[in-house]
Design an enzyme around this catalytic site. Structure first.
Site, PDB file in Angstrom:
ATOM      1  N   GLU A  95       0.583  -1.405  -0.029  1.00 19.95           N
ATOM      2  CA  GLU A  95       0.088   0.111  -0.223  1.00 19.95           C
ATOM      3  C   GLU A  95       0.959   1.182  -0.251  1.00 19.95           C
ATOM      4  OE1 GLU A  95      -1.620   1.621   4.197  1.00 19.95           O
ATOM      5  OE2 GLU A  95      -2.468   0.292   2.998  1.00 19.95           O
ATOM      6  N   ASP A 135      -5.572  -4.026  -2.514  1.00 22.69           N
ATOM      7  CA  ASP A 135      -5.342  -2.284  -1.692  1.00 22.69           C
ATOM      8  C   ASP A 135      -3.983  -1.944  -2.286  1.00 22.69           C
ATOM      9  OD1 ASP A 135      -4.594  -3.342   0.084  1.00 22.69           O
ATOM     10  OD2 ASP A 135      -5.336  -1.153   1.196  1.00 22.69           O
TER      11      ASP A 135
END
Length: 358
Positions: A63, A120
């Site tokens: 991330e 993500d």
């Protein structure tokens, strides 16, 4: 009756989906190469290209690498982008597919102990490579971004569920085959501004359907008196519910949801209402709560977090962005709030210039 209420919710959100400012514009140059970016590089990005999470034991994660790459494109800083991408490729792309291991710990050997991914992080890196492709026309970025996006589409998107397409949080651990209450999702992993852009590299997947399913789930997954999403949501039944084994909280990950909505140009006030109701006084800190009891789980006082409700208020009702939030406190605040603050400023400049202080 539950099914009919859920269907009515989905219909209402479908009618509201026109309240979007159009496809995401290119990110290149949205931030500018100002003092805030130079300070960010100096504090959070090593010479090798590792983005350091200063409030989390100095670890790095997919991330954070994705955020760093996105901000480098937004700052027009190709040298730093390549440095971050080179480190990411060498240290996190260690699985037997094109996805990224999610966590790298500097004080452990091996530094990657868990080979699972985080969707993500995969999506952020693929999005950053898409932006770099448009900004600098390097075919290697296109090839790498497409490989990640295709692998994400193949392994992490469930294309046909009663709720519409879903993004699993990781390859392992969240599906209906692996959990009695699965599939389990995290709505902060719906990175709405990425979907339009990643579709440029992997058009064979219906990214726009993910946008629709995410918005509908946000309207349906509202818990407690505050009508807020929890971090981890079970979708095994006829209606969303908090997933077993996780804190029943609107927490540290979920606070990004209104940021991603605003970055995607979503202007539907109803989607923002629960967040803005909770954060009526963001200058005193952002509250995170236990949705079942209403008790405060945490209060985040670093000022970078306040850029999220400020941008959400701009997107949903045209509220002016506070001039005090144009200053980024890179020297005194941690990686996470500073990163979210810079993303909000990039969105303000590219999406909502009329809200910016004059």
């Amino acid at each position: 009756m539950v099914m009919s209420i859920l269907a009515m919710t989905f219909l209402a959100v479908s009618l509201a989906e026109a309240a979007t400012a159009g496809p995401a514009p290119p990110l290149a140059g949205a931030l500018g190469s100002g003092e805030a970016w130079r300070a960010y590089k100096a504090r959070f990005i090593t010479e090798q290209g590792r983005v350091v999470d200063t409030a989390n034991g100095g670890i790095s994660h997919s991330e954070g690498q994705g955020y760093g790459m996105l901000l480098a494109v937004a700052a027009g800083d190709r040298e730093t982008f390549e440095r971050i991408w080179t480190w990411t490729r060498a240290n996190l792309m260690v699985r037997d597919d094109q996805l990224l291991a999610w966590r790298w710990e500097p004080d452990k050997r091996p530094a990657v102990a868990d080979m699972n991914d985080a969707s993500d992080g995969d999506l952020l890196v693929a999005w950053a490579l898409t932006e770099a492709t448009e900004a600098w026309h390097d075919p290697s970025h296109r090839v790498a971004g497409r490989r990640i996006a295709v692998e994400l589409g193949r392994k992490l998107i469930l294309p046909r569920t009663p709720q519409g397409p879903l993004i699993l949080p990781a390859v392992a651990g969240f599906s209906a085959e692996e959990r009695p209450d699965g599939p389990v999702v995290n709505l902060s992993y719906w990175i709405f501004p990425a979907f339009d852009r990643v579709s440029l590299l992997a058009p064979e997947f219906d990214w726009s359907a993910l946008t629709r399913s995410g918005r509908r789930l946000l309207a349906a997954a509202r818990f407690g008196a505050g009508r807020l999403p929890v971090e981890w949501v079970s979708l095994s039944g006829s209606a969303p519910r908090p997933a077993a084994g996780f804190p029943v909280e609107f927490g540290y990950n979920a606070l990004r949801i209104p940021l991603y909505l605003a970055m995607a140009g979503v202007t539907d006030p109803d989607l923002y209402a629960p967040f803005l109701a909770l954060w009526q006084k963001p200058d005193t800190g952002l509250t995170l709560i236990e949705t079942d009891t209403g008790r405060v789980a945490a209060r985040l006082t670093e000022t970078g977090y306040a850029a999220i409700p400020a941008l959400a208020a701009c997107a949903s009702r045209g509220a002016p962005f506070p001039s005090a939030l144009m200053r980024v406190r890179t020297d005194s605040e941690n990686y996470y709030p500073v990163t979210l603050h810079l993303l909000a400023l990039a969105a303000l400049r590219s999406r909502y210039p009329t809200c910016a202080p004059r």
